[in-house]
Write an enzyme that holds these catalytic residues in place. Structure first.
Site, PDB file in Angstrom:
ATOM      1  N   THR D  24       0.745  -1.073   0.005  1.00  0.00           N
ATOM      2  CA  THR D  24      -0.111  -0.030   0.039  1.00  0.00           C
ATOM      3  C   THR D  24       1.016   1.212   0.074  1.00  0.00           C
ATOM      4  O   THR D  24       2.163   1.315   0.321  1.00  0.00           O
ATOM      5  CB  THR D  24      -0.841  -0.028   1.467  1.00  0.00           C
ATOM      6  OG1 THR D  24      -0.085  -0.018   2.360  1.00  0.00           O
ATOM      7  CG2 THR D  24      -1.871  -1.153   1.520  1.00  0.00           C
ATOM      8  N   ASP D  25       0.520   2.569  -0.002  1.00  0.00           N
ATOM      9  CA  ASP D  25       0.988   3.592  -0.088  1.00  0.00           C
ATOM     10  C   ASP D  25       0.260   4.486   0.713  1.00  0.00           C
ATOM     11  O   ASP D  25      -1.109   4.302   1.133  1.00  0.00           O
ATOM     12  CB  ASP D  25       1.313   4.108  -1.522  1.00  0.00           C
ATOM     13  CG  ASP D  25      -0.074   4.678  -2.198  1.00  0.00           C
ATOM     14  OD1 ASP D  25      -1.002   5.035  -1.579  1.00  0.00           O
ATOM     15  OD2 ASP D  25       0.156   4.520  -3.240  1.00  0.00           O
ATOM     16  N   ALA D  26       0.655   5.890   0.861  1.00  0.00           N
ATOM     17  CA  ALA D  26       0.113   7.045   1.804  1.00  0.00           C
ATOM     18  C   ALA D  26      -1.265   7.273   1.317  1.00  0.00           C
ATOM     19  O   ALA D  26      -2.097   7.911   2.004  1.00  0.00           O
ATOM     20  CB  ALA D  26       1.000   8.019   2.149  1.00  0.00           C
ATOM     21  N   GLY D  27      -1.684   7.288   0.194  1.00  0.00           N
ATOM     22  CA  GLY D  27      -2.989   7.220  -0.405  1.00  0.00           C
ATOM     23  C   GLY D  27      -4.038   6.132   0.221  1.00  0.00           C
ATOM     24  O   GLY D  27      -5.328   6.357   0.049  1.00  0.00           O
ATOM     25  N   GLY D  28      -3.608   5.260   1.117  1.00  0.00           N
ATOM     26  CA  GLY D  28      -4.300   4.295   1.543  1.00  0.00           C
ATOM     27  C   GLY D  28      -4.905   3.150   1.040  1.00  0.00           C
ATOM     28  O   GLY D  28      -5.535   2.165   1.177  1.00  0.00           O
TER      29      GLY D  28
END
Lengths: 150, 150, 150, 150
Positions: D24-28
């Site tokens: 995953t990334d910080a965009g969720g």
């Protein structure tokens, strides 16, 4: 937001990327998904150069840029320690998405291929979405202005 | 939350992990940071087996598990296509953190090392933090109960 | 291999690292394994600054540097778009391995922690191995000389 | 190499993939390049199910499979803890490359989208190359046979 008259045209950008172990695989070359990371670094630095900080966009404007579609041709491999040039060019500006061309180039001739041949050649469609709902959203007005969208 | 009397003891867990190209590097072996990803998969599946879904913890309880500290020895390499066994054992349960031992093992003898030697040997301290503030938070009560914390 | 008398001392080095989406996770912070990638970039650039190209070492000398052991404390999180400083210091030079301290620092004060507190604090033991056999090997003589190993 | 008459048809395959923090990334949501890793796991397991071990191919036959081109549409996001189904279908078998369709599907209805809509929809061209020279090479004969190439 105003830009200096001498600012470079906002439709093109490039960065240098060094290849580390993290980017390679047991085939001895850059892992095919690593190129997507390199291309995103170029897009992020380009947006930052235009004044768009993704953290502010995400937190203040609840806006995320997401990759909506991507096509890529892998033409020549890159290897550990290579210094690569990753560029982008805006092909089309729409109200809620951008279409970009992105290429990667070797920075030193290596005899592996004729000069002027990119290592990869890609086209990327980036869309803006509302952070919470995931719904499409218009790009920020100042970005549309910069890119000459009417 | 009650558990079946026949449930396995909650202090130990293991998973199998296959090595793909994404996990390797140009040295031909598993990239050293990939082992941290493998160990986290084991911890996540272990928490899920105990009833803790990280998405629910994050969204309902605003609680994240984070790695607070980690030490790892790399004893033998693993290679593409290897099937690995990643285990964990709870060494210590505290109110706001856990201390775990984690090891990786080859599933097939390969002559690369004597049997009974792990590939990696690690100790990990996992802490709970408030999602928004990043401040330490107590572990969920049912998890502390399961792990016998008084 | 001789070095300029004005060259910086070879025992310390630092690089800047930008945090991109690729480095973060759904917790909104830098993924714990990404810090190992950042630390390796610093080590690689440091070796390159001393004249050691890992591709040459691997292909000509059949020598790889591998991480033999690592311990890391995660003290403060980093976030998307942060610009980080990653440093290293040689703590000990042995015939076939190096022991390094590595830390990461925020480049801008952000109120998240008092100044002078690193984000992560790590110790890394790097060993040289024969590429084919995976056996320990002595470090290159010129590197040992540079680092003052007798 | 002969296959059991009751073996499933070799043109289709699917695997299950769990989404961990690493993906995953910080965009969720799942990071856009992580989908390429998931798709490669499906291709690797498919080749293994047909008897092709990439390590043997690489070491004995000096043959690597590489991604030559790829296009992907990102239709719906996936999130932490999701269990995904990744499939593949051989669209075309040529002497030195394969063209595959690959899709990802949610395994549980989540109200995010109508059933029957894939999360991603991709087409991938995989080529065989000589490990050392990087030149195109014919696919192994037994694989061409299995896939009905004349």
């Amino acid at each position: 937001m105003s830009r200096d008259a001498a600012a470079p045209p906002p439709h093109r950008f490039e960065i240098l990327v060094r290849v580390y172990y993290e980017d390679t695989d047991a085939g001895g070359i850059v892992y095919h998904a690593s190129w997507l990371r390199f291309m995103e670094r170029a897009r992020t630095d380009w947006l930052r150069s235009l004044g768009a900080h993704q953290v502010e966009l995400a937190e203040r404007d609840r806006l995320l840029f997401v990759v909506a579609a991507l096509s890529i041709r892998y033409l020549r491999p890159a290897r550990l320690d290579d210094l690569l040039r990753i560029d982008l060019e805006v092909l089309e500006t729409r109200r809620a998405s951008l279409r970009l061309a992105q290429r990667a180039w070797a920075t030193e001739p290596d005899g592996r291929a004729p000069p002027g041949t990119p290592l990869i050649d890609a086209e990327v469609r980036v869309a803006a979405v509302r952070r919470d709902a995931g719904r499409p959203a218009p790009l920020p007005g100042w970005l549309l202005n910069l890119l000459g969208h009417e």
